[in-house]
Design an enzyme around this catalytic site. Structure first.
Site, PDB file in Angstrom:
ATOM      1  N   HIS A 100       0.803  -1.227   0.000  1.00 35.68           N
ATOM      2  CA  HIS A 100       0.000   0.000   0.000  1.00 35.68           C
ATOM      3  C   HIS A 100       0.837   1.279   0.000  1.00 35.68           C
ATOM      4  O   HIS A 100       0.278   2.369  -0.150  1.00 35.68           O
ATOM      5  CB  HIS A 100      -0.970  -0.009   1.182  1.00 35.68           C
ATOM      6  CG  HIS A 100      -2.300   0.601   0.841  1.00 35.68           C
ATOM      7  ND1 HIS A 100      -3.440   0.401   1.574  1.00 35.68           N
ATOM      8  CD2 HIS A 100      -2.690   1.408  -0.186  1.00 35.68           C
ATOM      9  CE1 HIS A 100      -4.455   1.053   1.043  1.00 35.68           C
ATOM     10  NE2 HIS A 100      -4.020   1.667  -0.030  1.00 35.68           N
ATOM     11  N   ASP A 123      -9.840  -0.367   3.992  1.00 32.41           N
ATOM     12  CA  ASP A 123      -8.630  -0.920   4.600  1.00 32.41           C
ATOM     13  C   ASP A 123      -8.918  -1.311   6.042  1.00 32.41           C
ATOM     14  O   ASP A 123      -9.705  -0.655   6.728  1.00 32.41           O
ATOM     15  CB  ASP A 123      -7.522   0.146   4.568  1.00 32.41           C
ATOM     16  CG  ASP A 123      -6.119  -0.442   4.651  1.00 32.41           C
ATOM     17  OD1 ASP A 123      -5.952  -1.469   5.323  1.00 32.41           O
ATOM     18  OD2 ASP A 123      -5.201   0.150   4.062  1.00 32.41           O
ATOM     19  N   HIS A 125      -6.612  -0.996   8.088  1.00 28.87           N
ATOM     20  CA  HIS A 125      -5.688  -0.084   8.766  1.00 28.87           C
ATOM     21  C   HIS A 125      -5.904   1.349   8.282  1.00 28.87           C
ATOM     22  O   HIS A 125      -6.402   1.571   7.181  1.00 28.87           O
ATOM     23  CB  HIS A 125      -4.243  -0.506   8.488  1.00 28.87           C
ATOM     24  CG  HIS A 125      -3.985  -1.961   8.733  1.00 28.87           C
ATOM     25  ND1 HIS A 125      -4.160  -2.908   7.750  1.00 28.87           N
ATOM     26  CD2 HIS A 125      -3.591  -2.621   9.851  1.00 28.87           C
ATOM     27  CE1 HIS A 125      -3.874  -4.106   8.260  1.00 28.87           C
ATOM     28  NE2 HIS A 125      -3.534  -3.961   9.529  1.00 28.87           N
ATOM     29  N   ASP A 127      -3.315   3.567   7.979  1.00 31.70           N
ATOM     30  CA  ASP A 127      -2.128   3.955   7.196  1.00 31.70           C
ATOM     31  C   ASP A 127      -1.794   5.432   7.370  1.00 31.70           C
ATOM     32  O   ASP A 127      -1.441   6.131   6.413  1.00 31.70           O
ATOM     33  CB  ASP A 127      -2.321   3.601   5.724  1.00 31.70           C
ATOM     34  CG  ASP A 127      -2.318   2.091   5.491  1.00 31.70           C
ATOM     35  OD1 ASP A 127      -1.955   1.355   6.426  1.00 31.70           O
ATOM     36  OD2 ASP A 127      -2.687   1.654   4.401  1.00 31.70           O
ATOM     37  N   HIS A 140       4.392   1.153   4.170  1.00 31.18           N
ATOM     38  CA  HIS A 140       3.011   0.894   3.732  1.00 31.18           C
ATOM     39  C   HIS A 140       2.000   1.284   4.819  1.00 31.18           C
ATOM     40  O   HIS A 140       0.794   1.309   4.542  1.00 31.18           O
ATOM     41  CB  HIS A 140       2.822  -0.555   3.279  1.00 31.18           C
ATOM     42  CG  HIS A 140       2.702  -1.581   4.367  1.00 31.18           C
ATOM     43  ND1 HIS A 140       2.111  -2.805   4.181  1.00 31.18           N
ATOM     44  CD2 HIS A 140       3.114  -1.582   5.665  1.00 31.18           C
ATOM     45  CE1 HIS A 140       2.146  -3.506   5.293  1.00 31.18           C
ATOM     46  NE2 HIS A 140       2.747  -2.795   6.207  1.00 31.18           N
ATOM     47  N   ASP A 228      -7.395  -1.912  -0.152  1.00 28.67           N
ATOM     48  CA  ASP A 228      -6.465  -2.908   0.366  1.00 28.67           C
ATOM     49  C   ASP A 228      -7.272  -4.185   0.584  1.00 28.67           C
ATOM     50  O   ASP A 228      -8.300  -4.170   1.270  1.00 28.67           O
ATOM     51  CB  ASP A 228      -5.867  -2.407   1.682  1.00 28.67           C
ATOM     52  CG  ASP A 228      -4.748  -3.294   2.207  1.00 28.67           C
ATOM     53  OD1 ASP A 228      -4.838  -4.521   2.055  1.00 28.67           O
ATOM     54  OD2 ASP A 228      -3.805  -2.746   2.810  1.00 28.67           O
ATOM     55  N   ASP A 230      -6.873  -6.470   2.513  1.00 22.30           N
ATOM     56  CA  ASP A 230      -7.053  -6.868   3.912  1.00 22.30           C
ATOM     57  C   ASP A 230      -8.240  -6.155   4.557  1.00 22.30           C
ATOM     58  O   ASP A 230      -8.570  -6.418   5.724  1.00 22.30           O
ATOM     59  CB  ASP A 230      -5.771  -6.688   4.727  1.00 22.30           C
ATOM     60  CG  ASP A 230      -5.391  -5.247   5.027  1.00 22.30           C
ATOM     61  OD1 ASP A 230      -6.262  -4.355   5.021  1.00 22.30           O
ATOM     62  OD2 ASP A 230      -4.193  -4.997   5.282  1.00 22.30           O
ATOM     63  N   GLU A 273      -1.960  -5.084  -2.074  1.00 23.03           N
ATOM     64  CA  GLU A 273      -1.629  -6.061  -1.026  1.00 23.03           C
ATOM     65  C   GLU A 273      -2.076  -7.491  -1.346  1.00 23.03           C
ATOM     66  O   GLU A 273      -2.275  -8.297  -0.435  1.00 23.03           O
ATOM     67  CB  GLU A 273      -2.175  -5.613   0.338  1.00 23.03           C
ATOM     68  CG  GLU A 273      -1.603  -4.306   0.855  1.00 23.03           C
ATOM     69  CD  GLU A 273      -0.182  -4.406   1.414  1.00 23.03           C
ATOM     70  OE1 GLU A 273       0.369  -5.521   1.451  1.00 23.03           O
ATOM     71  OE2 GLU A 273       0.371  -3.351   1.819  1.00 23.03           O
TER      72      GLU A 273
END
Length: 301
Positions: A100, A123, A125, A127, A140, A228, A230, A273
């Site tokens: 990412h 995402d 996360h 980030d 990332h 992303d 994830d 990712e």
């Protein structure tokens, strides 16, 4: 549905994180049939191949708060230049990562074309780490912070301007793993976040309606999706480097893509990712391609 000329840009890099294999993500997504899927919907697809990613140089000194910094700067700059050219040609940039950290380059290439770019960030996360707050040193985990002008100046100033996006124009969806420093920055910058708690309580329909209405209210002149894999629950996307249980379902994710398509607001996108080494029979890349199909107007009837 408006037919688009889509320019695919692959970014085969894993310099932004510590687990090898995500550099093969663009190839996995192509292998899963993304070009054929987009063409079947009726779009014109121009696959520009992958940007060149140099081999890592061995250095005596390593900045543990900014791992592989020089390599990330090199990749981000190349990607920014390519994205800038694609938008200048009035084509839709569709970027495949890689980790990412590539969003740093994507935003640097987009920012000069939009005065008020909106961002939907799918995402697990946020980030939003910086060299001062990162628990890992992995870049990332920093692209949103860099893109709003916070972080190492060499990253912030790619293509020699900053910030690339406004904090208030960001909507994070699906977050469930947020570091303390990121939490502070979210509140300080007024970034809108829909965690899995909100998705569970409100449902994806309300979350997307609210997010799109919010961005329309800001009169954004473009909308970028950064997805992303994830963000989905690892049950559906096992081939990611930083899986977090309790994520979005397959159908919730498709619904979000369908609503983005229906909004008519989307002007660029990236999918990141996908790590084939950690995957099960290319399952994660297959999910990515299915989501791309929904994002670009694929319907059942």
């Amino acid at each position: 549905m408006n037919k688009k000329t889509i320019s695919i840009i692959g970014v085969p890099t894993d310099y932004g994180q510590a687990r090898r294999g995500v550099d093969m993500g663009p190839s996995a997504i192509r292998y899963a049939g993304v070009v054929e899927r987009l063409e079947a919907i009726g779009h014109t697809v121009q696959d520009q191949g992958d940007i060149r990613v140099s081999q890592k140089l061995v250095k005596a000194a390593i900045d543990k708060q900014l791992l592989n910094l020089e390599e990330v700067i090199d990749v981000s700059t190349s990607l920014a230049n390519r994205v800038h050219e694609v938008v200048a040609e009035k084509k839709f940039p569709l970027v495949f990562g890689g980790d990412h950290s590539i969003a740093i380059g994507t935003f640097a290439g987009l920012g000069e074309h939009y005065k008020n770019l909106g961002v939907i960030w799918f995402d697990a996360h946020a980030d939003l780490n910086t060299p001062d707050t990162t628990p890992s040193g992995n870049i990332h985990g920093m692209p949103l912070a860099v893109s709003i002008g916070i972080g190492d100046e060499r990253l912030v100033q790619i293509r020699k301007y900053a910030p690339k996006i406004k904090s208030k124009n960001i909507v994070i969806i699906g977050a469930r793993s947020v570091d303390p420093g990121e939490r502070e920055l979210i509140h300080e910058q007024g970034i809108k976040v829909y965690t899995m708690h909100e998705i569970d309580r409100l449902g994806m329909t309300r979350v997307m309606e609210n997010a799109l209405a919010y961005l329309k209210g800001l009169a954004v002149d473009g909308l970028h999706l950064s997805l992303d894999l994830d963000g989905l629950d690892p049950l559906y996307t096992p081939g990611v480097g930083t899986p977090v249980p309790g994520g979005m379902t397959y159908r919730e994710s498709h619904l979000a893509m369908e609503m983005l398509q229906e909004s008519g607001m989307l002007t660029s996108a990236e999918f990141v990712e996908v790590n084939p080494i950690l995957d099960e029979k290319n399952k994660t890349a297959d999910v990515a391609v299915a989501l791309i199909g929904s994002l670009f107007g694929e319907t059942l009837v």
